[in-house]
Design a protein around this motif. Structure first.
Motif, PDB file in Angstrom:
ATOM      1  N   UNK A  48     -13.377 -23.065   4.542  1.00 19.04           N
ATOM      2  CA  UNK A  48     -12.376 -23.410   5.551  1.00 19.04           C
ATOM      3  C   UNK A  48     -10.984 -23.319   4.936  1.00 19.04           C
ATOM      4  N   UNK A  49     -10.773 -22.217   4.195  1.00 17.19           N
ATOM      5  CA  UNK A  49      -9.534 -22.096   3.431  1.00 17.19           C
ATOM      6  C   UNK A  49      -8.314 -21.753   4.283  1.00 17.19           C
ATOM      7  N   UNK A  50      -8.509 -21.379   5.550  1.00 19.45           N
ATOM      8  CA  UNK A  50      -7.335 -21.215   6.411  1.00 19.45           C
ATOM      9  C   UNK A  50      -6.833 -22.568   6.899  1.00 19.45           C
ATOM     10  N   UNK A  51      -7.658 -23.609   6.731  1.00 18.11           N
ATOM     11  CA  UNK A  51      -7.222 -24.967   7.079  1.00 18.11           C
ATOM     12  C   UNK A  51      -6.451 -25.559   5.911  1.00 18.11           C
ATOM     13  N   UNK A  52      -7.076 -25.565   4.765  1.00 16.80           N
ATOM     14  CA  UNK A  52      -6.375 -25.938   3.541  1.00 16.80           C
ATOM     15  C   UNK A  52      -7.213 -25.475   2.376  1.00 16.80           C
ATOM     16  N   UNK A  53      -6.611 -25.495   1.162  1.00 14.31           N
ATOM     17  CA  UNK A  53      -7.313 -24.953   0.001  1.00 14.31           C
ATOM     18  C   UNK A  53      -7.389 -25.989  -1.104  1.00 14.31           C
ATOM     19  N   UNK A  54      -8.278 -25.707  -2.028  1.00 11.94           N
ATOM     20  CA  UNK A  54      -8.390 -26.534  -3.226  1.00 11.94           C
ATOM     21  C   UNK A  54      -7.196 -26.237  -4.131  1.00 11.94           C
ATOM     22  N   UNK A  55      -6.599 -27.305  -4.687  1.00  9.92           N
ATOM     23  CA  UNK A  55      -5.480 -27.098  -5.610  1.00  9.92           C
ATOM     24  C   UNK A  55      -6.057 -26.575  -6.929  1.00  9.92           C
ATOM     25  N   UNK A  56      -5.498 -25.456  -7.365  1.00  8.23           N
ATOM     26  CA  UNK A  56      -5.964 -24.847  -8.608  1.00  8.23           C
ATOM     27  C   UNK A  56      -5.690 -25.801  -9.775  1.00  8.23           C
ATOM     28  N   UNK A  57      -6.639 -25.883 -10.716  1.00 11.51           N
ATOM     29  CA  UNK A  57      -6.450 -26.821 -11.837  1.00 11.51           C
ATOM     30  C   UNK A  57      -5.224 -26.478 -12.669  1.00 11.51           C
ATOM     31  N   UNK A  58      -4.932 -25.190 -12.787  1.00 18.55           N
ATOM     32  CA  UNK A  58      -3.733 -24.804 -13.536  1.00 18.55           C
ATOM     33  C   UNK A  58      -2.469 -25.312 -12.835  1.00 18.55           C
ATOM     34  N   UNK A  59      -2.546 -25.374 -11.509  1.00 17.00           N
ATOM     35  CA  UNK A  59      -1.411 -25.879 -10.727  1.00 17.00           C
ATOM     36  C   UNK A  59      -1.240 -27.374 -10.976  1.00 17.00           C
ATOM     37  N   UNK A  60      -2.367 -28.090 -10.980  1.00 19.63           N
ATOM     38  CA  UNK A  60      -2.312 -29.534 -11.235  1.00 19.63           C
ATOM     39  C   UNK A  60      -1.721 -29.785 -12.620  1.00 19.63           C
ATOM     40  N   UNK A  61      -2.202 -29.020 -13.620  1.00 14.59           N
ATOM     41  CA  UNK A  61      -1.715 -29.208 -14.986  1.00 14.59           C
ATOM     42  C   UNK A  61      -0.203 -28.986 -15.064  1.00 14.59           C
ATOM     43  N   UNK A  62       0.271 -28.009 -14.306  1.00 16.06           N
ATOM     44  CA  UNK A  62       1.700 -27.669 -14.336  1.00 16.06           C
ATOM     45  C   UNK A  62       2.543 -28.787 -13.726  1.00 16.06           C
ATOM     46  N   UNK A  63       2.036 -29.414 -12.661  1.00 19.15           N
ATOM     47  CA  UNK A  63       2.859 -30.394 -11.946  1.00 19.15           C
ATOM     48  C   UNK A  63       2.755 -31.801 -12.522  1.00 19.15           C
ATOM     49  N   UNK A  64       1.652 -32.088 -13.181  1.00 18.02           N
ATOM     50  CA  UNK A  64       1.378 -33.467 -13.603  1.00 18.02           C
ATOM     51  C   UNK A  64       2.511 -34.131 -14.407  1.00 18.02           C
ATOM     52  N   UNK A  65       3.058 -33.439 -15.409  1.00 15.34           N
ATOM     53  CA  UNK A  65       4.114 -34.111 -16.196  1.00 15.34           C
ATOM     54  C   UNK A  65       5.316 -34.519 -15.347  1.00 15.34           C
ATOM     55  N   UNK A  66       5.490 -33.841 -14.211  1.00 14.18           N
ATOM     56  CA  UNK A  66       6.676 -34.152 -13.385  1.00 14.18           C
ATOM     57  C   UNK A  66       6.418 -35.333 -12.452  1.00 14.18           C
ATOM     58  N   UNK A  67       5.193 -35.841 -12.482  1.00 17.29           N
ATOM     59  CA  UNK A  67       4.896 -37.103 -11.791  1.00 17.29           C
ATOM     60  C   UNK A  67       4.996 -38.269 -12.775  1.00 17.29           C
TER      61      UNK A  67
END
Lengths: 426, 292
Positions: A48-67
């Motif tokens: 059901x990826x036109x509804x929403x998608x799984x956040x890529x782990x590389x994406x999570x790793x990239x954003x985490x320090x900014x939280x």
């Protein structure tokens, strides 16, 4: 999940295909399930990826320090906050690379819907003498509801129709644009059927008439190549969570020189075009997601497409009385919208859910409305087929084993519901 | 995602009494493919005059299947007179409740039962059950009798509830005015304030006043009803007592937009503005499906 081979040697007779002769009593669901490969109950087959998608782990790793660590405000004067601004600039460049445009043409918003509202209302605000919007009948509600609300405020709306395959009537489009038209908004690809519209051609038609052109590319971005440098598109909406970034981040591309009034008034953020403190982790996540989308774009159009085609071929072969909705030639590589006659979509989804399979439906019952999807109705899909429409939308995280499992389960679900249906004469 | 009770899911996943009874004494068919749900119920009486066997076939969502399954369980062992006492509320409460928007599934069960019993008693053949009363909702083929019944038995007071319970008004919206009247008729004047309190119609209007009032009536009285169903209306021009409008969205493709024009738009404008008004659809080249 065991191999498909094990399944075929299982006890359930017949493939329930066109020649299926099994007419026994309704198999209880447990019987149905025991015939299936054993599945880890925690694992979900997400289609059901036109509804929403799984956040890529590389994406999570990239954003985490900014939280956690670098939580500064990019507008601050101190280095702690200011250094975040560099990271935002990098993300802006990454989004621009995916779209083939300049970083200063990227405006970060909170979602696709905000991008659509900004494009339409922001354009109307700077063109006070023009009172007409041209759009299509198959737009996402983010555009359609916005336009219909504007109609209540005295604007006139023209909605272009589509044919049976979901293709836009381009003659009608040219015909509807007049001197009073402020903006034309046509989606890049339809979220329900995946049908891709000839946006570059449409943009040229609109531009030649001196009218601003906006496209909602929420479904197209990351799935098919976009190059705004060579196109006449003035504005384009994109949503992070459709391309493996988190929810709550969107983009509006605004071509240099396009006049637009802010939708959210406030601070000087986004060059004064969108007030509100930046969603820093979201922006950084989206930058990474766009970089990955560029990297995986070939895969999306080869491996993911072949998975979709495999699922489509298997379902068409194993389920009688089903049909594809939408032009099969001009379709997103990940989307399959298929109608099963004589049965109802919500019932199909709930049975799929029993197997951990996630999909969606254009059936009336799933939304609480009494009539099926506005897109399928605009296409003239008969109600009998629209009520039984199912959308499978894949992503790079899907596997061939998952496709085969769905193809194995689906005919049994269809057969089971048809056993229940008074319209199937046996 | 719907919040179904365990009972609904149980009857959906393991429906009881699926199929058709052989040599049935009564068969009732309600609904259609186009409506999105349909139910065929057949039963056989035992020597004691009680329902010995009942089976169903249903096209529809989980709550439709579950309602049908429960219906067959409820009526087994009952005499026909006892079975006639089963209401849609009985079906819904047996299931531990249904989402409000799905109540029409329980009503469908009750209607199939009535049709099957009527079929047995020879009033008409169940295959093409003749509906009592006059059709109110042309989109879903619902009669005034059926609407009165769901309003009375479920204590309904709004048009939206009626739509949830029997689908009437769920299509083009042209019948919302008539449904409101039926609610008042059944429930009495008490509910009238909940529906709409019409403004006093002025005796004499200047042109400007008339135009403003027409616009206001369209915005406040007509458009919300049409928009609820994905349609819309645009005021094009007012020429004397002739009001020219155009349907938009779903209404532009609605097969019964002619009824909507006369029974909703013109009726409302006459009610709120002036009895002399006539309403016409815009004759324009922009109407849908005009050329290839």
């Amino acid at each position: 999940m065991s191999s498909p081979k094990t399944t075929r040697s299982g006890s359930v007779s017949g493939s329930c295909g066109p020649d299926c002769t099994c007419r026994g009593p309704i198999p209880a669901l447990d019987d149905l399930r025991s015939a299936m490969p054993k599945q880890d109950p925690k694992s979900v087959i997400y289609m059901d990826n036109n509804a929403t998608t799984r956040v890529d782990e590389q994406v999570v790793a990239e954003m985490l320090p900014y939280l956690t660590e670098q939580y500064g405000n990019p507008s601050s004067m101190h280095t702690f906050g200011g250094q975040v601004a560099h990271k935002i600039a990098e993300a802006r460049q990454r989004v621009a690379d995916l779209l083939g445009c300049l970083p200063e043409e990227i405006l970060f918003t909170s979602c696709g819907t905000e991008s659509d509202n900004t494009a339409i209302k922001g354009t109307l605000a700077v063109l006070p003498n023009k009172r007409k919007i041209v759009t299509t009948r198959v737009e996402h509600p983010a555009v359609l509801t916005t336009c219909r609300d504007l109609e209540r405020h005295g604007y006139s709306i023209s909605e272009i129709g589509v044919d049976r395959q979901g293709n836009l009537n381009l003659d009608e489009l040219g015909f509807r644009i007049d001197d009073n038209t402020a903006i034309v908004s046509v989606m890049y690809a339809n979220n329900e059927t995946g049908v891709i519209f000839p946006i570059d051609e449409i943009a040229s038609i609109v531009h030649s008439r001196g009218v601003v052109f906006h496209t909602d590319a929420v479904q197209a971005a990351g799935k098919i190549p976009l190059n705004l440098r060579n196109s006449a598109i003035d504005m384009l909406s994109l949503s992070g969570h459709k391309l493996h970034a988190p929810k709550g981040i969107g983009v509006l591309y605004v071509r240099k020189g396009t006049r637009i009034a802010p939708f959210l008034h406030g601070g000087h953020q986004e060059s004064g075009r969108r007030g509100g403190t930046e969603n820093v982790p979201g922006i950084i996540a989206l930058g990474k997601a766009c970089e990955l989308a560029l990297k995986y774009r070939v895969e999306e159009n080869t491996r993911v497409k072949s998975l979709r085609d495999r699922l489509e071929a298997k379902l068409l072969a194993s389920c009688p009385d089903c049909m594809i909705n939408g032009n099969p030639e001009h379709r997103l590589p990940n989307t399959l919208n298929i109608s099963f006659e004589y049965i109802e979509g919500e019932a199909i989804l709930l049975l799929l859910n029993q197997f951990g399979i996630c999909a969606s439906s254009g059936s009336a019952c799933t939304s609480g409305a009494l009539e099926p999807s506005h897109v399928l109705r605009a296409m003239g899909v008969p109600f009998t087929a629209a009520h039984g429409s199912i959308r499978f939308s894949l992503s790079r995280f899907n596997t061939e084993a998952e496709v085969d499992f769905v193809a194995e389960v689906m005919p049994k679900i269809v057969n089971r519901l048809r056993e229940l249906s008074p319209f199937v004469k046996r | 995602m719907w919040d179904y009770t365990d009972k609904v899911m149980d009857h959906f996943l393991n429906p009881r009494n699926v199929g058709s009874v052989e040599n049935p004494d009564g068969v009732g068919e309600v609904g259609s493919l186009a409506c999105g749900d349909a139910l065929t119920l057949s039963f056989k009486l035992g020597p004691d005059g009680r329902i010995a066997d009942a089976k169903f076939k249903t096209f529809g969502c989980a709550s439709a299947v579950a309602s049908s399954s429960v219906l067959t369980e409820l009526i087994k062992g009952k005499t026909l007179d006892e079975a006639m006492q089963v209401t849609n509320q009985d079906i819904a409460s047996y299931l531990g409740g249904l989402p409000e928007q799905k109540m029409h599934c329980s009503v469908m069960g009750q209607e199939a039962l009535e049709a099957a019993i009527a079929n047995y008693r020879g009033k008409h053949d169940g295959a093409a059950a003749v509906k009592k009363g006059n059709i109110v909702c042309t989109c879903f083929g619902v009669t005034d009798e059926e609407i009165r019944k769901v309003v009375r038995e479920n204590g309904l007071s709004t048009v939206e509830q009626v739509t949830n319970y029997c689908k009437a008004g769920g299509g083009c919206g042209g019948c919302h005015g008539r449904i409101a009247e039926l609610i008042v008729e059944v429930q009495g004047e008490a509910v009238k304030t909940q529906i709409a309190s019409p403004p006093k119609k002025p005796a004499k209007l200047t042109n400007i006043q008339k135009i403003q009032l027409v616009q206001q009536t369209i915005n406040e009285q007509i458009r919300p009803a049409l928009r609820a169903d994905g349609g819309d209306i645009e005021l094009i021009d007012i020429d004397g007592n002739k009001v020219i409008v155009a349907f938009r969205g779903m209404c532009a493709q609605c097969k019964v937009s002619g009824f909507t024009m006369k029974d909703v738009v013109q009726a409302r404008l006459r009610e709120y503005v002036s009895d002399d008004l006539t309403v016409e659809a815009e004759k324009n080249p922009e109407s849908s499906e005009h050329k290839s």
